[in-house]
Design a protein around this motif. Structure first.
Motif, PDB file in Angstrom:
ATOM      1  N   ASP A   9       0.855  -1.186   0.000  1.00  0.00           N
ATOM      2  CA  ASP A   9       0.000   0.000   0.000  1.00  0.00           C
ATOM      3  C   ASP A   9       0.897   1.244   0.000  1.00  0.00           C
ATOM      4  O   ASP A   9       2.092   1.166   0.285  1.00  0.00           O
ATOM      5  N   GLY A  55      -5.016   4.949   2.423  1.00  0.00           N
ATOM      6  CA  GLY A  55      -4.278   4.269   1.354  1.00  0.00           C
ATOM      7  C   GLY A  55      -4.513   4.956   0.021  1.00  0.00           C
ATOM      8  O   GLY A  55      -5.649   5.137  -0.399  1.00  0.00           O
ATOM      9  N   ALA A  93      -1.991   0.844  -4.440  1.00  0.00           N
ATOM     10  CA  ALA A  93      -1.380  -0.412  -4.021  1.00  0.00           C
ATOM     11  C   ALA A  93      -1.008  -1.234  -5.248  1.00  0.00           C
ATOM     12  O   ALA A  93      -1.456  -0.944  -6.360  1.00  0.00           O
TER      13      ALA A  93
END
Length: 427
Positions: A213, A228, A231
């Protein structure tokens, strides 16, 4: 079979999307869902809150729902699984006692120490004065954490004593609500973070592909922590040798420790690892649910039907299934966020360009979106979209994601331009 998915983010859209690829799935209902889940065939949203346990159970029982999948951590920590199980429903997600592994960092730290799971040295405090004295004795950099659920934002890496003291005061003064009743102070570990999500039926535990992430808002991993910003998977730093160690030193020990406490843990156990430059690792934290945005890069590569795995966990027969199968290649997602996130941001901005992004090959998972009264797709959260690419290598996957996100527009759109910089530079 009919499935009900609880949650409204990109993770839940990805779960519904993956389930609907199977001929076994007749219909998916999402509570409350988002603009993306509202637009998929054989999928519909329900105007219920994630904490409306009675409403969710009534709908599931009246409509023949085979399996309820809980996405977010908050309803798990509040006992939604316990409630629905008591009504006779099959639920993927741990009971309230098991969800403590995410809901209380202090509880999880004690579990890790008891089980001999490698983790950062830490201490827990209920008063600011004692916490500040500890920081002075330990020195900086140091990590200050709110104990409870803080939507991924209750962790401050303090480079100076002043920063640590400000973080301690802000937590105890309620910046993260009841999550700030306790403060956990940890040694600052150096290295790369890796997310290892594993499925378990309480007896057997199987890791999914490791993912990385990008938690910070700014490029080069700078600025505030977020939920986040992007990713990719599978993370090359998590080699097969390292994953074998994680299986025995972390995952199996954690399940055994939970079982020893009388906790029948069925669902996702997500270990956040810090991998040091020398290849050693420690557990930063555990989560009790699918990661977001990690789910959005793991599920596109999953070849085994998702419902087979989740049902096996609920029915405690995961050990009977063959190894999890994966597609070759790589996957990457880039988060399109509202301007101002992770601070204050505006909602209701009209979104355009998603069909163009998908025509270019990207898959767009909706996170903070909804359809307004005019049936226009508008922003409805801090993290708005997860624009996802799949390729034979990271360069292709990342390029596809960025080609897609460049086609999308809404007022104030922000995204990092360096998602996957570690793996693309290596390639």
């Amino acid at each position: 079979m009919k499935v009900l998915v609880v949650g409204n983010g990109g993770r839940e859209h990805a779960l519904a999307w993956k389930l609907l690829q199977s001929k076994q799935i007749e219909q998916v209902a999402c509570v409350p869902g988002n603009g993306g889940t509202a637009s998929m065939e054989r999928c519909h949203n329900l105007p219920l809150a994630v904490d409306d346990f009675e409403g969710i159970s009534r709908y599931a029982l009246e409509n023949g729902i085979t399996l309820v999948i809980i996405g977010p951590e908050v309803p798990l920590a509040e006992g939604i699984t316990d409630y629905l199980q008591d009504k006779g429903l099959m639920v993927f997600g741990p009971v309230r006692a098991g969800a403590q592994i995410e809901a209380s960092k202090a509880w999880a730290k004690a579990l890790m120490q008891e089980a001999g799971i490698p983790t950062a040295r830490a201490a827990v405090f209920t008063q600011a004065v004692a916490a500040k004295s500890y920081v002075k004795a330990q020195g900086t950099p140091i990590v200050v954490k709110a104990d409870g659920l803080a939507a991924g934002k209750g962790v401050i890496v303090a480079e100076t004593l002043k920063q640590a003291e400000i973080a301690i005061d802000s937590i105890f003064q309620g910046q993260f609500g009841s999550a700030g009743n306790f403060v956990v102070i940890e040694e600052c570990l150096i290295g790369q973070e890796v997310s290892v999500l594993a499925l378990t039926d309480g007896l057997t535990i199987r890791a999914l592909l490791p993912a990385q992430d990008h938690k910070r808002i700014g490029e080069g991993d700078t600025g505030d922590n977020t939920g986040g910003m992007g990713a990719y998977a599978p993370a090359p730093i998590a080699t097969s040798e390292l994953m074998a160690r994680v299986q025995t030193e972390v995952l199996e020990k954690a399940i055994a420790a939970l079982k020893s406490k009388g906790i029948d843990y069925r669902g996702v156990l997500y270990a956040g690892l810090m991998i040091a430059p020398n290849g050693d690792f420690k557990v930063l934290e555990f989560n009790c649910r699918f990661g977001d945005p990690e789910t959005q890069v793991i599920l596109p590569l999953l070849a085994t039907p998702l419902e087979d795995l989740l049902l096996a966990c609920v029915q405690q027969r995961l050990g009977e299934l063959p190894p999890i199968a994966w597609q070759e290649g790589a996957c990457a997602t880039v988060v399109a966020a509202s301007g101002g996130y992770p601070g204050a941001y505006e909602k209701g901005k009209v979104i355009t360009g998603i069909s163009e992004a998908e025509a270019a090959g990207a898959t767009v998972f909706h996170a903070g979106t909804k359809l307004n009264q005019q049936q226009q797709l508008v922003t409805d959260g801090g993290r708005v979209l997860n624009v996802t690419g799949v390729g034979k290598n990271f360069e292709q996957a990342i390029a596809q994601a960025y080609t897609g996100i460049k086609a999308i527009q809404f007022e104030g759109i922000y995204y990092r331009g360096d998602i996957g910089y570690r793996v693309v530079n290596k390639e």
